[in-house]
Design an enzyme around this catalytic site. Structure first.
Site, PDB file in Angstrom:
ATOM      1  N   HIS A   1       3.706   7.062   5.388  1.00 17.27           N
ATOM      2  CA  HIS A   1       3.227   7.627   6.000  1.00 17.27           C
ATOM      3  C   HIS A   1       2.084   6.611   6.644  1.00 17.27           C
ATOM      4  O   HIS A   1       1.057   7.478   7.911  1.00 17.27           O
ATOM      5  CB  HIS A   1       1.441   7.585   4.637  1.00 17.27           C
ATOM      6  N   ASP A   2       2.280   5.094   7.241  1.00 19.51           N
ATOM      7  CA  ASP A   2       0.906   5.026   7.706  1.00 19.51           C
ATOM      8  C   ASP A   2       2.154   4.384   9.116  1.00 19.51           C
ATOM      9  O   ASP A   2       1.337   3.398   9.643  1.00 19.51           O
ATOM     10  CB  ASP A   2       0.259   3.690   7.261  1.00 19.51           C
TER      11      ASP A   2
ATOM     12  N   GLU B   1       1.789   6.037  12.734  1.00 19.90           N
ATOM     13  CA  GLU B   1      -0.108   5.131  13.015  1.00 19.90           C
ATOM     14  C   GLU B   1      -0.213   4.102  13.236  1.00 19.90           C
ATOM     15  O   GLU B   1      -1.005   3.770  14.419  1.00 19.90           O
ATOM     16  CB  GLU B   1      -1.395   6.142  11.662  1.00 19.90           C
ATOM     17  N   ASP B   2       0.173   3.197  12.500  1.00 23.49           N
ATOM     18  CA  ASP B   2      -0.457   1.592  12.766  1.00 23.49           C
ATOM     19  C   ASP B   2       0.979   0.536  13.143  1.00 23.49           C
ATOM     20  O   ASP B   2       0.958  -0.556  13.290  1.00 23.49           O
ATOM     21  CB  ASP B   2      -0.573   1.087  11.416  1.00 23.49           C
TER      22      ASP B   2
ATOM     23  N   ASP C   1      -2.555   8.295  -0.806  1.00 24.29           N
ATOM     24  CA  ASP C   1      -3.546   7.215   0.303  1.00 24.29           C
ATOM     25  C   ASP C   1      -4.770   6.580  -0.399  1.00 24.29           C
ATOM     26  O   ASP C   1      -5.171   5.764  -0.852  1.00 24.29           O
ATOM     27  CB  ASP C   1      -3.641   7.826   1.371  1.00 24.29           C
TER      28      ASP C   1
ATOM     29  N   HIS D   1       0.482  -1.054   0.027  1.00 21.11           N
ATOM     30  CA  HIS D   1       0.095   0.235   0.067  1.00 21.11           C
ATOM     31  C   HIS D   1       0.516   1.325   0.187  1.00 21.11           C
ATOM     32  O   HIS D   1       0.786   2.003  -1.091  1.00 21.11           O
ATOM     33  CB  HIS D   1      -1.132  -0.431   1.160  1.00 21.11           C
TER      34      HIS D   1
HETATM   35 MN    MN Z   1      -2.652   4.485   4.640  1.00 18.69          MN
END
Ligand code: MN
Length: 762
Positions: A88-89, A92-93, A154, A63
């Site tokens: 980018h993630d 967050e993740d 995204d 992704h």
């Molecule tokens: Mn994303």
């Protein structure tokens, strides 16, 4: 944390391949330590996402790699943004923290990732209304526009792969996307992305219509190609100096009289409109697919040096209109004044072969790249012409709105929508200076835009030398003159005559100030009065406030200074021991206190409700008080959702109800998944609009016969109006489900004299 299947050696190979492909594309743009950073970003993201997988089962890392590719190829961003996209993630993740990113990649990348993390997972946060989310999105936007462009990439990738999400999530994501991201894509000039996203949203919301349009477009493709060829033939004949080049490109060798040779390449495209815009046409114009003539536009793109752009575009325009008759009012010159989102192009509509209207767009390669890729491409050409400050102006506008105090989130949203997602209107001062305001802005907005002091003192406004109401909506090219008076002061009613955030907040501030100043006078008057009555101020004032039903002390002061409260009224009190004493039974005066007479009438829901078969969040609906929305009247089989009203009852709406998007967005947290169960013996009211001609053979009679006898449907109401044989009828019938309704509509449509039948949406 769910457990995932380990990444297989084969998958790892695929991941590396995808990354290498990306790397190779971006590498020509590398500067400084970009190369090192991008590799490090990939290694870090690969490690951090580890065994995580997407809903589709794909390793998660695919992704961010794809988002990075979109940023680079489809939006035209550079290596820094690509690195941000890969990461980018992760914050967050995964376990990676913001300070890890800062340590490894420095402040630029870190700021981007931080922005992306802040605006992530908007829809997951169900307790937070969307307005607050939008505000978050915008605050990061003004810091670094790349954040929002990566976010759009995204979202685009998530939309492209949305098939693997459960249906109710798809709907929520589609609603949010259409509310926030579509307008942003539009405003940032990302036309291709906007078009694609809108089509996916339509596919989610109206799969049947979407598939129908797609199949029709395919079916008619051959005809369209032929038509475009026919259209172009006389153009090339007319320009006999035009030479075809091997790639389907053409070279214009010389102008018609042979001198002033202009040499440039150009290409012709026949572009089909977005499925969603065809859909809107079908719905709003109510014409069948075959009758939509502007399914496509012909685009002529010239590759010319910047200095000659305007001249050559107009030359092409003149070649086209020498052959085909133009419709003058359809000429749009966005080369001389580009659109607010930076779009430049020359549009015209001409009458083509077979008398069909054909839209022709003339532009250069540079304009085309900006039109397709938008913002990022725009910056590439920064300094080319004056339109380049459109984004600066826009960003300044956003900053202004974010700084404005809004009374609530909804007002903020409205402000934002009118000011930033809309197109612009160009008007002039008496000296001929141009001012740019959002479309829909009024004459009074203009006054405040020039200067707030001018706004405050406005007594009248002249547009093109005629006095207009202050709420007059500005038109392009208007010349305005503001007439002022020293004694003028804004009043509450002014708020209704402006749309810009600036004007509104200034008016409000002035009224507040006015109230405050008056309040001081009122308070002083009351102090004097109480002193005369020989009672203390502080220990008595609240009694007066309460007795006369005011909400607060300032409200009382304000009324005193306006003479809306007369001191004489204080005579109702008696004075004992320097205190006021309220009379035994005097009815309150002044502003009555709210009497809490909430009319708790439960709407006729219980009565009209027929036992139905709906599951709400997978549980039978019977445990709720519920009702069918009157705006869209769902019948069994329609895609639906349930909306929890403020009275804690449920309203069932159709998913394509005109109010749905608004509800889903503003109050997404009140929306519950709802679906029909298969079994069911319920009946629903459906309303049908029927149009036709009654040629005297009794169409209306036939109609009622068919409905009640042949179709065996129970008609609830029937109203018809007509003129000279033409009639329009509104019929409500009871049906069991969508299929039965469709059968009925098909049967009615086949009757002689009926030429249109549709379900009433609102
Ligand atoms: Mn994303």
């Amino acid at each position: 944390m769910p457990t995932y299947k380990a990444i297989s050696p084969n998958e790892l190979l695929e991941i590396k391949e995808a990354y290498t492909e990306l790397f190779d594309k971006v590498s020509p743009k590398f500067k400084g330590d970009d190369e090192e950073n991008i590799n490090e970003a990939f290694e870090l993201a690969l490690e951090a996402h580890g065994e995580q997988r997407r809903k589709s089962g794909e390793p998660y890392i695919m992704h961010p790699i794809e988002v990075a590719r979109i940023c680079f190829e489809e939006i035209g961003l550079g290596p820094t943004a690509v690195i941000g996209a890969i990461l980018h993630d992760v914050v967050e993740d995964t376990q990676i923290s913001q300070s890890d990113i800062l340590d490894k990649f420095g402040p630029k990348v870190s700021k981007i990732v931080d922005g992306l993390t802040k605006i992530d997972g908007l829809y997951n946060n169900e307790s937070s209304p969307q307005a607050a989310n939008l505000k978050k999105v915008l605050s990061t936007l003004v810091e670094d526009v790349r954040v929002i462009l990566i976010k759009l990439a995204d979202r685009l990738h998530n939309m492209r792969t949305i098939d693997s999400m459960p249906r109710h999530k798809q709907i929520g994501i589609a609603a949010e996307t259409s509310y926030i991201y579509v307008p942003l894509a539009h405003r940032l000039g990302l036309y291709n992305i906007k078009k694609e996203i809108e089509d996916i949203i339509l596919k989610i919301k109206e799969p049947e219509d979407y598939n129908y349009i797609i199949s029709k477009i395919k079916e008619t493709e051959g005809d369209r190609k032929n038509y475009i060829q026919d259209f172009f033939k006389p153009l090339s004949a007319k320009l006999d100096k035009l030479k075809e080049d091997t790639n389907g490109r053409y070279k214009y060798m010389a102008s018609e009289n042979g001198d002033e040779a202009l040499t440039f390449d150009y290409r012709i495209l026949g572009r089909t409109k977005a499925v969603s815009s065809i859909y809107n046409k079908l719905k709003t114009k109510k014409v069948p697919f075959e009758k939509i003539y502007d399914l496509f536009a012909i685009r002529i793109i010239a590759d010319v040096p910047i200095e000659e752009e305007k001249q050559i575009c107009w030359q092409i325009y003149s070649i086209v209109t020498d052959v085909y008759k133009p419709i003058p009012e359809r000429l749009k010159d966005w080369i001389t004044s580009p659109k607010g989102n930076g779009y430049e192009s020359l549009h015209t509509t001409v009458i083509g072969p077979e008398g069909r209207y054909v839209e022709v767009q003339v532009r250069t390669e540079r304009m085309d790249e900006i039109a397709e890729k938008g913002f990022a491409a725009h910056w590439k050409y920064k300094g080319v012409n004056t339109s380049n400050n459109v984004y600066d102006r826009w960003l300044n506008n956003i900053r202004e709105i974010l700084d404005t105090q809004h009374s609530d989130a909804i007002e903020f949203l409205n402000d934002f929508k009118t000011n930033l997602f809309s197109e612009e209107v160009y008007v002039f001062t008496p000296n001929g200076d141009m001012r740019v305001l959002p479309k829909g802005a009024t004459a009074l907005d203009f006054a405040f835009d020039i200067h707030s002091d001018l706004g405050y003192k406005t007594t009248a406004i002249k547009v093109n030398n005629k006095i207009v109401p202050m709420g007059y909506k500005l038109q392009n090219g208007d010349q305005l003159e503001i007439i002022t008076s020293k004694n003028q002061k804004p009043s509450e009613s002014w708020l209704k005559m402006v749309v810009t955030g600036k004007a509104r907040s200034k008016i409000r501030a002035s009224m507040k100030e006015d109230r405050r100043a008056k309040g001081i006078l009122g308070k002083e008057a009351l102090e004097r009065k109480l002193r005369n009555m020989k009672v203390g101020f502080d220990e008595n004032v609240d009694l007066i406030v309460k007795h006369f039903g005011y909400q607060s002390r300032p409200d009382l002061y304000f009324d005193i200074s306006n003479d809306d409260f007369k001191m004489a009224e204080l005579k109702v009190f008696t004075v004992e021991n320097q205190r006021l004493v309220a009379p035994a039974k005097e009815p309150p005066k002044g502003n009555p206190a709210p009497t809490d007479e909430q009319t708790k009438t439960s709407p006729k829901s219980a009565k009209t409700k027929i036992s139905t078969n709906i599951l709400v969040n997978d549980e039978p609906i019977d445990q709720y008080k519920y009702d069918f929305a009157r705006c869209c009247k769902p019948v069994q089989g329609d895609p639906i959702f349930a909306y929890l009203t403020s009275e804690n009852s449920l309203k069932i709406h159709r998913l394509n109800c005109t109010n749905a998007e608004n509800l889903l967005m503003k109050y997404g947290y009140r929306v519950l998944k709802a679906e029909w169960t298969r079994l069911g013996n319920s009946e629903f009211i459906a309303e049908l609009m029927i149009k036709g001609v009654d040629s005297g053979v009794g169409v209306i009679q036939t109609l009622t016969n068919v409905i009640s006898n042949d179709l065996q449907l129970n008609m609830r109401s029937f109203s018809i109006k007509g003129k000279e044989g033409y009639f329009e009828g509104l019929i409500s019938v009871l049906v069991k489900n969508k299929d039965q309704l469709k059968l009925a509509m098909d049967a009615i449509e086949k009757l002689d004299g009926i030429y249109e039948i549709s379900r009433v949406e609102k």
